[in-house]
Scaffold this motif. Structure first.
Motif, PDB file in Angstrom:
ATOM      1  N   ALA A 234       0.833  -1.212   0.000  1.00 47.65           N
ATOM      2  CA  ALA A 234       0.000   0.000   0.000  1.00 47.65           C
ATOM      3  C   ALA A 234       0.863   1.254   0.000  1.00 47.65           C
ATOM      4  O   ALA A 234       0.559   2.247  -0.676  1.00 47.65           O
ATOM      5  CB  ALA A 234      -0.923  -0.010   1.215  1.00 47.65           C
ATOM      6  N   SER A 235       1.960   1.204   0.768  1.00 46.14           N
ATOM      7  CA  SER A 235       2.880   2.341   0.791  1.00 46.14           C
ATOM      8  C   SER A 235       3.489   2.575  -0.598  1.00 46.14           C
ATOM      9  O   SER A 235       3.622   3.717  -1.055  1.00 46.14           O
ATOM     10  CB  SER A 235       3.989   2.098   1.817  1.00 46.14           C
ATOM     11  N   ALA A 236       3.854   1.466  -1.267  1.00 45.85           N
ATOM     12  CA  ALA A 236       4.389   1.570  -2.622  1.00 45.85           C
ATOM     13  C   ALA A 236       3.344   2.165  -3.570  1.00 45.85           C
ATOM     14  O   ALA A 236       3.675   2.965  -4.453  1.00 45.85           O
ATOM     15  CB  ALA A 236       4.840   0.198  -3.126  1.00 45.85           C
ATOM     16  N   PHE A 237       2.086   1.780  -3.386  1.00 47.68           N
ATOM     17  CA  PHE A 237       1.005   2.306  -4.218  1.00 47.68           C
ATOM     18  C   PHE A 237       0.875   3.819  -4.051  1.00 47.68           C
ATOM     19  O   PHE A 237       0.821   4.571  -5.037  1.00 47.68           O
ATOM     20  CB  PHE A 237      -0.308   1.622  -3.849  1.00 47.68           C
ATOM     21  N   PHE A 238       0.838   4.283  -2.802  1.00 41.59           N
ATOM     22  CA  PHE A 238       0.685   5.720  -2.561  1.00 41.59           C
ATOM     23  C   PHE A 238       1.903   6.514  -3.071  1.00 41.59           C
ATOM     24  O   PHE A 238       1.754   7.602  -3.636  1.00 41.59           O
ATOM     25  CB  PHE A 238       0.478   5.983  -1.063  1.00 41.59           C
ATOM     26  N   SER A 239       3.103   5.961  -2.862  1.00 48.66           N
ATOM     27  CA  SER A 239       4.318   6.651  -3.317  1.00 48.66           C
ATOM     28  C   SER A 239       4.349   6.782  -4.835  1.00 48.66           C
ATOM     29  O   SER A 239       4.645   7.852  -5.386  1.00 48.66           O
ATOM     30  CB  SER A 239       5.562   5.898  -2.835  1.00 48.66           C
ATOM     31  N   SER A 240       4.046   5.676  -5.510  1.00 47.95           N
ATOM     32  CA  SER A 240       4.062   5.709  -6.971  1.00 47.95           C
ATOM     33  C   SER A 240       2.944   6.583  -7.525  1.00 47.95           C
ATOM     34  O   SER A 240       3.123   7.278  -8.531  1.00 47.95           O
ATOM     35  CB  SER A 240       3.938   4.290  -7.538  1.00 47.95           C
ATOM     36  N   THR A 241       1.791   6.591  -6.872  1.00 46.66           N
ATOM     37  CA  THR A 241       0.678   7.418  -7.316  1.00 46.66           C
ATOM     38  C   THR A 241       1.013   8.894  -7.206  1.00 46.66           C
ATOM     39  O   THR A 241       0.731   9.683  -8.115  1.00 46.66           O
ATOM     40  CB  THR A 241      -0.588   7.108  -6.494  1.00 46.66           C
ATOM     41  N   GLU A 242       1.622   9.271  -6.096  1.00 45.75           N
ATOM     42  CA  GLU A 242       1.999  10.672  -5.906  1.00 45.75           C
ATOM     43  C   GLU A 242       2.959  11.130  -7.005  1.00 45.75           C
ATOM     44  O   GLU A 242       2.770  12.190  -7.623  1.00 45.75           O
ATOM     45  CB  GLU A 242       2.657  10.848  -4.542  1.00 45.75           C
ATOM     46  N   THR A 243       3.982  10.321  -7.271  1.00 45.56           N
ATOM     47  CA  THR A 243       4.968  10.691  -8.287  1.00 45.56           C
ATOM     48  C   THR A 243       4.347  10.725  -9.680  1.00 45.56           C
ATOM     49  O   THR A 243       4.605  11.649 -10.468  1.00 45.56           O
ATOM     50  CB  THR A 243       6.133   9.692  -8.276  1.00 45.56           C
ATOM     51  N   SER A 244       3.533   9.735 -10.017  1.00 42.18           N
ATOM     52  CA  SER A 244       2.933   9.671 -11.355  1.00 42.18           C
ATOM     53  C   SER A 244       1.972  10.823 -11.597  1.00 42.18           C
ATOM     54  O   SER A 244       1.921  11.384 -12.703  1.00 42.18           O
ATOM     55  CB  SER A 244       2.213   8.338 -11.545  1.00 42.18           C
ATOM     56  N   MET A 245       1.214  11.202 -10.562  1.00 41.62           N
ATOM     57  CA  MET A 245       0.262  12.317 -10.714  1.00 41.62           C
ATOM     58  C   MET A 245       0.994  13.627 -10.986  1.00 41.62           C
ATOM     59  O   MET A 245       0.527  14.471 -11.757  1.00 41.62           O
ATOM     60  CB  MET A 245      -0.591  12.451  -9.446  1.00 41.62           C
ATOM     61  N   MET A 246       2.144  13.812 -10.352  1.00 41.91           N
ATOM     62  CA  MET A 246       2.900  15.039 -10.545  1.00 41.91           C
ATOM     63  C   MET A 246       3.718  15.017 -11.838  1.00 41.91           C
ATOM     64  O   MET A 246       4.020  16.072 -12.408  1.00 41.91           O
ATOM     65  CB  MET A 246       3.847  15.274  -9.354  1.00 41.91           C
TER      66      MET A 246
ATOM     67  N   ILE B 192       2.889  13.291 -14.729  1.00 39.31           N
ATOM     68  CA  ILE B 192       2.131  13.055 -15.956  1.00 39.31           C
ATOM     69  C   ILE B 192       2.040  14.325 -16.804  1.00 39.31           C
ATOM     70  O   ILE B 192       1.948  15.432 -16.276  1.00 39.31           O
ATOM     71  CB  ILE B 192       0.717  12.519 -15.621  1.00 39.31           C
ATOM     72  N   ASN B 193       2.107  14.163 -18.094  1.00 37.11           N
ATOM     73  CA  ASN B 193       2.029  15.275 -19.035  1.00 37.11           C
ATOM     74  C   ASN B 193       0.584  15.775 -19.107  1.00 37.11           C
ATOM     75  O   ASN B 193      -0.312  15.055 -19.565  1.00 37.11           O
ATOM     76  CB  ASN B 193       2.504  14.817 -20.429  1.00 37.11           C
ATOM     77  N   ARG B 194       0.355  17.021 -18.670  1.00 37.29           N
ATOM     78  CA  ARG B 194      -1.011  17.555 -18.603  1.00 37.29           C
ATOM     79  C   ARG B 194      -1.644  17.682 -19.990  1.00 37.29           C
ATOM     80  O   ARG B 194      -2.850  17.510 -20.146  1.00 37.29           O
ATOM     81  CB  ARG B 194      -1.015  18.924 -17.922  1.00 37.29           C
ATOM     82  N   TYR B 195      -0.821  18.002 -20.986  1.00 38.19           N
ATOM     83  CA  TYR B 195      -1.367  18.207 -22.330  1.00 38.19           C
ATOM     84  C   TYR B 195      -1.713  16.875 -22.999  1.00 38.19           C
ATOM     85  O   TYR B 195      -2.712  16.768 -23.699  1.00 38.19           O
ATOM     86  CB  TYR B 195      -0.372  19.010 -23.175  1.00 38.19           C
ATOM     87  N   ARG B 196      -0.878  15.882 -22.778  1.00 40.73           N
ATOM     88  CA  ARG B 196      -1.215  14.546 -23.275  1.00 40.73           C
ATOM     89  C   ARG B 196      -2.448  14.012 -22.542  1.00 40.73           C
ATOM     90  O   ARG B 196      -3.288  13.329 -23.128  1.00 40.73           O
ATOM     91  CB  ARG B 196      -0.032  13.604 -23.086  1.00 40.73           C
ATOM     92  N   LEU B 197      -2.570  14.346 -21.265  1.00 43.41           N
ATOM     93  CA  LEU B 197      -3.721  13.915 -20.476  1.00 43.41           C
ATOM     94  C   LEU B 197      -5.016  14.504 -21.045  1.00 43.41           C
ATOM     95  O   LEU B 197      -6.053  13.835 -21.082  1.00 43.41           O
ATOM     96  CB  LEU B 197      -3.536  14.338 -19.019  1.00 43.41           C
ATOM     97  N   LYS B 198      -4.948  15.767 -21.499  1.00 45.98           N
ATOM     98  CA  LYS B 198      -6.130  16.389 -22.098  1.00 45.98           C
ATOM     99  C   LYS B 198      -6.561  15.666 -23.365  1.00 45.98           C
ATOM    100  O   LYS B 198      -7.751  15.525 -23.648  1.00 45.98           O
ATOM    101  CB  LYS B 198      -5.840  17.860 -22.400  1.00 45.98           C
ATOM    102  N   VAL B 199      -5.578  15.211 -24.133  1.00 48.49           N
ATOM    103  CA  VAL B 199      -5.890  14.464 -25.355  1.00 48.49           C
ATOM    104  C   VAL B 199      -6.512  13.113 -25.007  1.00 48.49           C
ATOM    105  O   VAL B 199      -7.520  12.700 -25.589  1.00 48.49           O
ATOM    106  CB  VAL B 199      -4.615  14.274 -26.206  1.00 48.49           C
ATOM    107  N   LEU B 200      -5.924  12.407 -24.029  1.00 51.87           N
ATOM    108  CA  LEU B 200      -6.427  11.096 -23.634  1.00 51.87           C
ATOM    109  C   LEU B 200      -7.816  11.176 -23.014  1.00 51.87           C
ATOM    110  O   LEU B 200      -8.629  10.253 -23.147  1.00 51.87           O
ATOM    111  CB  LEU B 200      -5.460  10.443 -22.638  1.00 51.87           C
TER     112      LEU B 200
END
Length: 415
Positions: free
Chosen positions: A19-31, A33-41
């Motif tokens: 669970a700790s690994a999940f939260f750590s990876s989620t925090e990093t991935s959210m920060m 992630i490419n916002r412009y590619r996210l808008k396209v997706l």
């Protein structure tokens, strides 16, 4: 029973580390992630839409992730302590804490965060569903933590408001530069030129007033002679004084009169169109838009006193984007002639922007727009022949002067 309790405690500890690994990876991935590619997706992917919605409130998102991560880490430390006491006694608590710290750093922090930073979409999109549920469950607590955090930052004079996603022109230039594998080099250069249109003003590319061809509308004979020998597509007309521009005459319309057999002075004068004036200081981006809305291809640049300083045409703005057209190559050759020793003979009336492009140099355009103006600005007097000066990494030798005007200079690049 005791062994069974130890087994389940071990399972719980393992689950908390995951669970700790999940939260750590989620925090990093959210920060990351490419916002412009996210808008396209987000147009086709439900998880992407959910992720984009979560990122609209970063305080709430980070608060939830940190709350979950700290909870599981503290809970894991408590269970590790209980396990160590059960298995090895109270003397093993310190060793168990060190071992757990190492495990969390490697398996719940460094490894998952590194993977998430390199593959943000693979983590952030699926994780958005879990985080969305946790935000709803712990919203009151997260809101309280967020408020307290903002209050503490405010006490230190730090604005905790969410930053804007807008990017500056320099950041956009970096995006285009980094897109070399995707965008062909010629298109990339055009995109960079479009970005720079806002920085370039009409006076930077205008044809100076002394080079404009005009004719007195009150002198029919002179007008007809000018029509016979003009080599341009448009002719300016003035009334009495060359400073009093009254209109623009398009040569194509004059040719149409010839074709119809209707050529006479009255019909020619009826073709004169009112001039379109452009304030100096207008950016090329705005002027391109104005040309489009006004259905114009030519404008007279005027200063704050209404005096004509030059002329800007649509083709010159387009050249700033796509580069020089073939029709203007002869002009460039006439203005700049390279010598066998590597130096250049240059007409000082050339604009500094054109000179910078042709010679791959970077002379300032803040003080003057032409090479002649730059030399006069530097010397603060009308120079004489055989005078030399150094500007940046360029040696300038004045070769010809006529009627107090510089006619020819020699430029040598200095290492």
């Amino acid at each position: 029973m005791e062994s069974l309790s130890t087994f389940w405690l071990s399972i719980a500890l393992f689950s908390l580390i995951l669970a700790s690994a999940f939260f750590s990876s989620t925090e990093t991935s959210m920060m990351a992630i490419n916002r412009y590619r996210l808008k396209v997706l987000s147009k086709t992917n439900k998880n992407a839409r959910r992720t984009e919605h979560l990122l609209k409130d970063v305080d709430q998102l980070i608060g939830t992730i940190l709350l979950g991560n700290n909870f599981v880490n503290i809970f894991a430390a408590s269970i590790a302590t209980i396990l160590s006491i059960k298995l090895w006694g109270e003397d093993s608590i310190v060793l168990a804490s060190l071992a757990l710290t190492f495990v969390i750093l490697v398996f719940a922090e460094t490894t998952p965060k590194t993977f998430a930073a390199k593959n943000p979409e693979k983590i952030a999109l699926p994780a958005s569903l879990v985080i969305h549920v946790l935000i709803k469950l712990f919203k009151p607590l997260v809101w309280l933590i967020s408020r307290l955090s903002r209050l503490i930052l405010k006490l230190f004079g730090i604005n905790a408001q969410q930053s804007s996603d807008d990017i500056s022109s320099e950041e956009l230039r970096m995006v285009v530069n980094d897109a070399k594998p995707i965008i062909a080099s010629n298109y990339q250069k055009m995109l960079l030129n479009i970005i720079d249109l806002e920085k370039v003003k009409v006076e930077d590319i205008m044809i100076p007033k002394h080079e404009l061809i005009s004719v007195d509308i009150n002198k029919p004979d002179e007008l007809l002679k000018q029509l016979e020998r003009i080599q341009h597509t448009r002719l300016l007309t003035y009334d009495g004084s060359s400073d009093n521009i009254t209109g623009v005459l398009h040569m194509r319309k004059v040719v149409n009169l010839y074709a119809k057999g209707e050529f006479n002075l009255d019909n020619v004068l009826n073709l004169v169109r009112e001039p379109y004036f452009v304030p100096e200081g207008t950016s090329l981006a705005h002027q391109l838009e104005h040309f489009q809305t006004q259905k114009r291809r030519l404008g007279l640049v005027v200063d704050e006193y209404g005096e004509v300083r030059g002329m800007v045409v649509l083709e010159d703005i387009l050249e700033e984007i796509v580069g020089q057209f073939t029709s203007n190559q002869n002009e460039s050759i006439d203005e700049i002639n390279q010598q066998t020793d590597g130096s250049y003979l240059v007409d000082p009336r050339i604009s500094i922007r054109e000179l910078n492009t042709a010679l791959a140099i970077n002379l300032s355009v803040d003080k003057a727009k032409t090479l002649n103006g730059l030399i006069l600005e530097e010397l603060q007097t009308i120079p004489k022949r055989d005078v030399s000066l150094k500007i940046d990494q360029l040696l300038i030798e004045i070769l010809q002067i006529s009627e107090q005007t510089i006619k020819l200079v020699k430029l040598t690049k200095l290492d």
